[in-house]
Write a protein that holds these residues in place. Structure first.
Motif, PDB file in Angstrom:
ATOM      1  N   VAL A 105      48.957  44.566  40.934  1.00 17.96           N
ATOM      2  CA  VAL A 105      48.464  43.474  41.767  1.00 17.96           C
ATOM      3  C   VAL A 105      48.179  42.208  40.956  1.00 17.96           C
ATOM      4  CG1 VAL A 105      46.665  42.712  43.370  1.00 17.96           C
ATOM      5  CG2 VAL A 105      47.488  45.079  43.455  1.00 17.96           C
ATOM      6  N   HIS A 106      47.380  42.320  39.902  1.00 19.50           N
ATOM      7  CA  HIS A 106      46.940  41.132  39.169  1.00 19.50           C
ATOM      8  C   HIS A 106      48.094  40.417  38.468  1.00 19.50           C
ATOM      9  CE1 HIS A 106      42.883  41.985  40.087  1.00 19.50           C
ATOM     10  NE2 HIS A 106      42.727  42.990  39.254  1.00 19.50           N
ATOM     11  N   PHE A 122      39.940  44.455  47.596  1.00 23.08           N
ATOM     12  CA  PHE A 122      41.372  44.641  47.343  1.00 23.08           C
ATOM     13  C   PHE A 122      42.192  43.555  48.043  1.00 23.08           C
ATOM     14  CE2 PHE A 122      45.511  46.428  48.587  1.00 23.08           C
ATOM     15  CZ  PHE A 122      46.025  46.745  47.338  1.00 23.08           C
ATOM     16  N   MET A 123      41.847  43.236  49.292  1.00 18.33           N
ATOM     17  CA  MET A 123      42.587  42.209  50.022  1.00 18.33           C
ATOM     18  C   MET A 123      42.414  40.839  49.371  1.00 18.33           C
ATOM     19  SD  MET A 123      44.207  43.932  52.129  1.00 18.33           S
ATOM     20  CE  MET A 123      45.046  42.491  52.807  1.00 18.33           C
ATOM     21  N   CYS A 124      41.248  40.593  48.783  1.00 16.97           N
ATOM     22  CA  CYS A 124      41.041  39.341  48.045  1.00 16.97           C
ATOM     23  C   CYS A 124      41.971  39.268  46.837  1.00 16.97           C
ATOM     24  CB  CYS A 124      39.587  39.223  47.596  1.00 16.97           C
ATOM     25  SG  CYS A 124      38.427  38.867  48.918  1.00 16.97           S
ATOM     26  N   HIS A 125      42.113  40.371  46.129  1.00 17.54           N
ATOM     27  CA  HIS A 125      42.996  40.393  44.973  1.00 17.54           C
ATOM     28  C   HIS A 125      44.453  40.181  45.387  1.00 17.54           C
ATOM     29  CE1 HIS A 125      39.859  42.864  42.510  1.00 17.54           C
ATOM     30  NE2 HIS A 125      39.627  41.565  42.479  1.00 17.54           N
ATOM     31  N   TYR A 160      37.453  52.905  40.193  1.00 24.31           N
ATOM     32  CA  TYR A 160      38.136  52.646  38.929  1.00 24.31           C
ATOM     33  C   TYR A 160      39.614  53.020  38.961  1.00 24.31           C
ATOM     34  CZ  TYR A 160      33.796  51.139  36.909  1.00 24.31           C
ATOM     35  OH  TYR A 160      32.656  50.417  36.658  1.00 24.31           O
ATOM     36  N   LEU A 161      39.987  53.973  39.784  1.00 20.93           N
ATOM     37  CA  LEU A 161      41.415  54.224  39.980  1.00 20.93           C
ATOM     38  C   LEU A 161      42.063  53.050  40.709  1.00 20.93           C
ATOM     39  CD1 LEU A 161      41.397  58.015  40.936  1.00 20.93           C
ATOM     40  CD2 LEU A 161      42.350  56.998  38.852  1.00 20.93           C
ATOM     41  N   LYS A 162      41.329  52.470  41.645  1.00 26.73           N
ATOM     42  CA  LYS A 162      41.810  51.255  42.326  1.00 26.73           C
ATOM     43  C   LYS A 162      41.980  50.122  41.327  1.00 26.73           C
ATOM     44  CE  LYS A 162      39.767  47.717  45.325  1.00 26.73           C
ATOM     45  NZ  LYS A 162      39.109  46.972  44.220  1.00 26.73           N
ATOM     46  N   ARG A 163      41.024  49.965  40.418  1.00 28.24           N
ATOM     47  CA  ARG A 163      41.132  48.905  39.424  1.00 28.24           C
ATOM     48  C   ARG A 163      42.324  49.108  38.489  1.00 28.24           C
ATOM     49  NH1 ARG A 163      36.941  45.294  39.201  1.00 28.24           N
ATOM     50  NH2 ARG A 163      38.595  44.067  38.263  1.00 28.24           N
TER      51      ARG A 163
END
Length: 242
Positions: free
Chosen positions: A85-86, A149-152, A75-78
Motif C-alpha cells: 500500500v505505502h 486502512f482506507m486512509c492509507h 501488525y500483520l495489517k501494517r
C-alpha cells in the motif's frame, strides 16, 4: 524534486555541486518490516513459551484472547501495508533508524505491554463484566483499523509511483483533519489500552499519539503552504481540537 529529471536539469551556468555523506542507509520498507515484526514475534513467543518465561501457565481470559487478536491483526495489517500500500517519498533513511524505531515497537509495546498483558496472573478490569462488553471493544478496534486502512489507500492513490507529488486527501475522516490516518490509529490504541488496562499499553499509546501529533502538525502546515485552496477549517489530527 521531480525524480524523472536528470541532475543536469537543475544546473545552470557555473554551478557548484556539494555532496554530503549520509552514512549507511536502509530502505524505508526494510525498517517498517523489521519494526512491525517485533510485536508479532514477541507476542507469539510469550504465548508459545508461557511456562518457560513466567514459570507457570494459565488459560487466557476472553479479554486476553481478543487483545491478542487486536495486536496480531494490527501488525500483520501494517506489514501488508508496507509491502503493498505505502508509497514512500524517500527511498532510504539512516541505518541507525532501524534500531531507534524498533525500540518503540519491540521494547515499549512488545515488552513493556505484552509481557504483563499476557502474564498468567493478569486480571481483566472488573467493569468488563460480560462477553458483550469485550466484543464491543473488539468491534470498535476493527472499525478504527478499517478506517485507518482506507486512509492509507487514499494517500497511496494521491501519489503517482516514483514521484513525491501529492494532492489534497478527501473522505474517510480527511474532511475533518489533515492526518485522518493518525486519528484513527490513535483511537485504535486508546481502545486497546482501555480494554487491556495495562500501564505499558497506556505508555505506548501516549508516546505514539504524541509522536503522531508532531508529524500531523508538520504535515498540516505543509498542506496549507502547498495548496492555496486547502480547507481552512481542517485541524491537523484531532477534530475541533488539534
Amino acid at each position: 524534486m521531480d525524480r524523472t529529471k536528470r541532475l543536469g536539469d537543475y544546473l545552470e551556468g557555473d554551478s557548484v555541486l556539494y555532496f554530503k555523506d549520509l552514512g549507511a542507509q536502509v530502505s524505508w520498507t526494510t525498517v517498517f518490516l523489521v519494526e512491525y515484526a517485533g510485536p508479532i514475534l514477541i507476542t507469539l513467543i510469550l504465548i508459545l513459551f508461557q511456562q518457560q518465561i513466567y514459570g507457570k501457565t494459565a488459560p487466557y481470559t476472553l479479554n486476553q484472547k481478543l487483545g491478542i487478536g487486536m495486536v496480531l491483526g494490527h501488525y500483520l495489517k501494517r506489514e501488508y501495508e508496507t509491502l503493498y500500500v505505502h508509497r514512500f517519498s524517500n527511498d532510504t533513511m539512516p541505518f541507525m533508524n532501524i534500531f531507534k524505531n524498533s525500540t518503540h515497537y519491540w521494547l515499549f509495546f512488545g515488552v513493556f505491554n505484552m509481557y504483563f498483558y499476557l502474564h498468567p496472573d493478569y486480571t481483566a478490569p472488573a467493569w468488563i463484566c460480560c462477553d458483550t462488553i469485550n466484543y464491543c471493544f473488539l468491534a470498535a478496534f476493527v472499525l478504527f483499523e478499517g478506517l485507518n486502512f482506507m486512509c492509507h489507500k487514499t494517500l497511496r492513490n494521491l501519489r503517482k509511483p516514483g514521484t513525491t507529488e501529492r494532492g489534497i486527501p478527501k473522505g474517510w475522516g480527511f474532511g475533518m483533519v489533515s492526518c485522518a490516518n493518525y486519528f484513527w490509529e490513535a483511537l485504535c490504541w486508546i481502545t486497546f489500552s482501555i480494554h487491556a488496562q495495562v500501564l505499558g499499553a497506556w505508555f505506548f499509546t501516549f508516546v505514539s499519539v504524541a509522536q503522531m501529533a508532531q508529524w500531523a502538525l508538520k504535515k498540516h502546515r505543509n498542506y496549507r503552504k502547498e495548496f492555496k485552496d486547502y480547507p481552512r477549517k481542517r485541524k491537523a489530527m484531532f477534530p475541533f481540537l488539534l
